[in-house]
Write an enzyme that holds these catalytic residues in place. Structure first.
Site, short mmCIF file in Angstrom:
data_model
loop_
_atom_site.label_atom_id
_atom_site.label_comp_id
_atom_site.label_asym_id
_atom_site.label_seq_id
_atom_site.Cartn_x
_atom_site.Cartn_y
_atom_site.Cartn_z
N LYS A 124 42.36 26.59 39.71
CA LYS A 124 41.23 27.11 38.91
C LYS A 124 41.48 26.96 37.42
O LYS A 124 40.62 26.53 36.68
CB LYS A 124 41.02 28.61 39.15
CG LYS A 124 40.50 29.01 40.48
CD LYS A 124 40.12 30.49 40.49
CE LYS A 124 41.27 31.45 40.23
NZ LYS A 124 42.27 31.56 41.26
N ARG A 142 36.68 39.04 41.33
CA ARG A 142 37.69 38.99 42.38
C ARG A 142 37.45 40.05 43.46
O ARG A 142 38.22 40.14 44.40
CB ARG A 142 39.06 39.22 41.76
CG ARG A 142 39.86 37.93 41.52
CD ARG A 142 41.14 38.33 40.84
NE ARG A 142 42.20 37.40 41.01
CZ ARG A 142 42.63 36.58 40.05
NH1 ARG A 142 42.03 36.53 38.89
NH2 ARG A 142 43.67 35.82 40.27
N ARG A 166 54.80 26.30 39.04
CA ARG A 166 53.88 26.34 37.90
C ARG A 166 54.58 26.78 36.62
O ARG A 166 55.42 27.66 36.62
CB ARG A 166 52.74 27.32 38.22
CG ARG A 166 51.76 27.46 37.07
CD ARG A 166 50.44 27.92 37.52
NE ARG A 166 50.43 29.31 37.95
CZ ARG A 166 49.31 29.93 38.33
NH1 ARG A 166 48.16 29.28 38.35
NH2 ARG A 166 49.35 31.18 38.72
N ARG A 223 55.48 32.35 34.85
CA ARG A 223 54.91 33.69 34.88
C ARG A 223 55.74 34.61 35.79
O ARG A 223 56.23 34.15 36.81
CB ARG A 223 53.47 33.63 35.41
CG ARG A 223 52.49 33.14 34.40
CD ARG A 223 51.15 32.79 34.99
NE ARG A 223 50.62 33.74 35.97
CZ ARG A 223 49.39 33.65 36.49
NH1 ARG A 223 48.58 32.68 36.10
NH2 ARG A 223 48.97 34.53 37.37
N ARG A 248 50.00 38.37 46.60
CA ARG A 248 48.74 37.96 45.96
C ARG A 248 47.82 37.28 46.97
O ARG A 248 46.60 37.45 46.92
CB ARG A 248 49.02 37.02 44.78
CG ARG A 248 49.53 37.77 43.56
CD ARG A 248 50.19 36.85 42.55
NE ARG A 248 49.27 35.98 41.88
CZ ARG A 248 49.64 34.87 41.23
NH1 ARG A 248 50.92 34.53 41.17
NH2 ARG A 248 48.76 34.13 40.63
P1 AMP Z 1 45.27 34.83 37.24
O1 AMP Z 1 45.87 34.29 36.00
O2 AMP Z 1 43.80 34.60 37.36
O3 AMP Z 1 46.04 34.40 38.48
O4 AMP Z 1 45.43 36.42 37.15
C1 AMP Z 1 46.70 37.02 37.09
C2 AMP Z 1 46.61 38.45 37.58
O5 AMP Z 1 45.74 39.20 36.70
C3 AMP Z 1 46.02 38.64 38.96
O6 AMP Z 1 46.97 38.46 40.00
C4 AMP Z 1 45.51 40.07 38.87
O7 AMP Z 1 46.58 41.00 39.01
C5 AMP Z 1 45.02 40.17 37.43
N1 AMP Z 1 43.57 39.80 37.38
C6 AMP Z 1 43.02 38.71 36.79
N2 AMP Z 1 41.69 38.71 36.96
C7 AMP Z 1 41.39 39.82 37.66
C8 AMP Z 1 40.18 40.36 38.19
N3 AMP Z 1 39.00 39.75 38.01
N4 AMP Z 1 40.27 41.54 38.86
C9 AMP Z 1 41.43 42.19 39.04
N5 AMP Z 1 42.61 41.72 38.60
C10 AMP Z 1 42.60 40.53 37.92
#
Ligand code: AMP
Length: 248
Positions: A42, A117, A154, A187, A198
């Site tokens: 994404k 999400r 990553r 990360r 996750r």
């Molecule tokens: P990402 O970079 O999109 O993988 O997001 C990293 C982490 O941020 C996720 O595993 C969640 O813990 C948190 N996060 C990001 N976007 C959301 C969302 N829309 N709702 C809840 N938690 C989020």
């Protein structure tokens, strides 16, 4: 100076790609929702799509990481959920996202990466957007076993957030961002243990959002195990087809 600006804007008309022209022609806000499990690509696709469509890319994960880096109260709170592989509570995400959108004042539209999400987040988004909007939800689908390998390899840029992968899309120079020369890092939530959590969170809480958008008839599926270029082309083709439909 005025003359130069005029020439540049006329040149812009010629260099705008066709899909950007179609976006400019819309009188409604265009909201592209890129969905999919963690590691489906994404982030990488959103960065490219943002350039192709000339629309801003908003990643809720990036907004959280920015806050964590700056050690804001929001960042400290988010970290307690993110490091364990859990979702940050809906209200916190929604407030952060809409505060960001309001401050930026986007007028043509945007690409959402990592939001919504949960079904509750999708419902809130609908309420905030109202009816005068074109929504396109694109799901990058891919099997779980392929994701662990992608995620654990990553790397991300500390400065601009661009994602790389040690195997699939390595940077030209080891540990240096191709775009801004920033340092690359892994990360804290990109470990195998957190990734397993996750993925289970994704299947329980995020996968139902697919049915939500299927019901709204704004859902499109793209096979994310293909090459980066093939996935990108499919996404652009999907958006182009939606924008080419005669207006209702
Ligand atoms: P990402 O970079 O999109 O993988 O997001 C990293 C982490 O941020 C996720 O595993 C969640 O813990 C948190 N996060 C990001 N976007 C959301 C969302 N829309 N709702 C809840 N938690 C989020």
């Amino acid at each position: 100076m005025k003359f130069i600006l005029m020439v540049l804007s006329i040149m812009g008309l010629f260099f705008t790609n066709p899909i950007q022209g179609k976006i400019q022609d819309q009188d409604k806000l265009l909201v592209i929702i890129l969905m999919g499990p963690p590691g489906c690509g994404k982030g990488t696709q959103s960065v490219e799509l943002s350039k192709e469509l000339n629309l801003p890319h908003i990643s809720t994960g990036d907004l959280f990481r920015e806050n964590m880096q700056k050690q804001t109260e929001l960042g400290k709170l988010a970290k307690t959920f993110i490091d364990k592989g859990n979702l940050v509570p809906d209200q916190v995400v929604v407030d952060m996202l809409f505060d960001h959108i309001k401050k930026q004042g986007y007028t043509k539209g945007y690409i959402l990466d990592g939001f919504p999400r949960t079904v509750s987040q999708a419902e809130t988004l609908d309420k905030r957007l109202g009816n005068d909007v074109i929504k396109i939800a694109i799901n990058l689908s891919i099997a779980d076993d392929l994701l662990i390998e992608r995620i654990t390899g990553r790397l991300m840029c500390k400065d601009c957030g661009t994602p790389f992968n040690k195997t699939f899309s390595p940077p030209a120079k080891a540990n240096i961002c191709d775009k801004c020369q920033g340092a690359l890092y892994q990360r804290d939530d990109d470990t195998k243990e957190v990734m397993v959590k996750r993925l289970s969170v994704y299947h329980n809480q995020t996968a139902p959002v697919i049915d939500f958008y299927k019901n709204e008839k704004v859902y499109y599926d793209v096979d994310a195990k293909k090459s980066k270029k093939e996935v990108f082309d499919s996404i652009v083709k999907t958006i182009d087809e939606v924008l080419s439909k005669p207006k209702a």
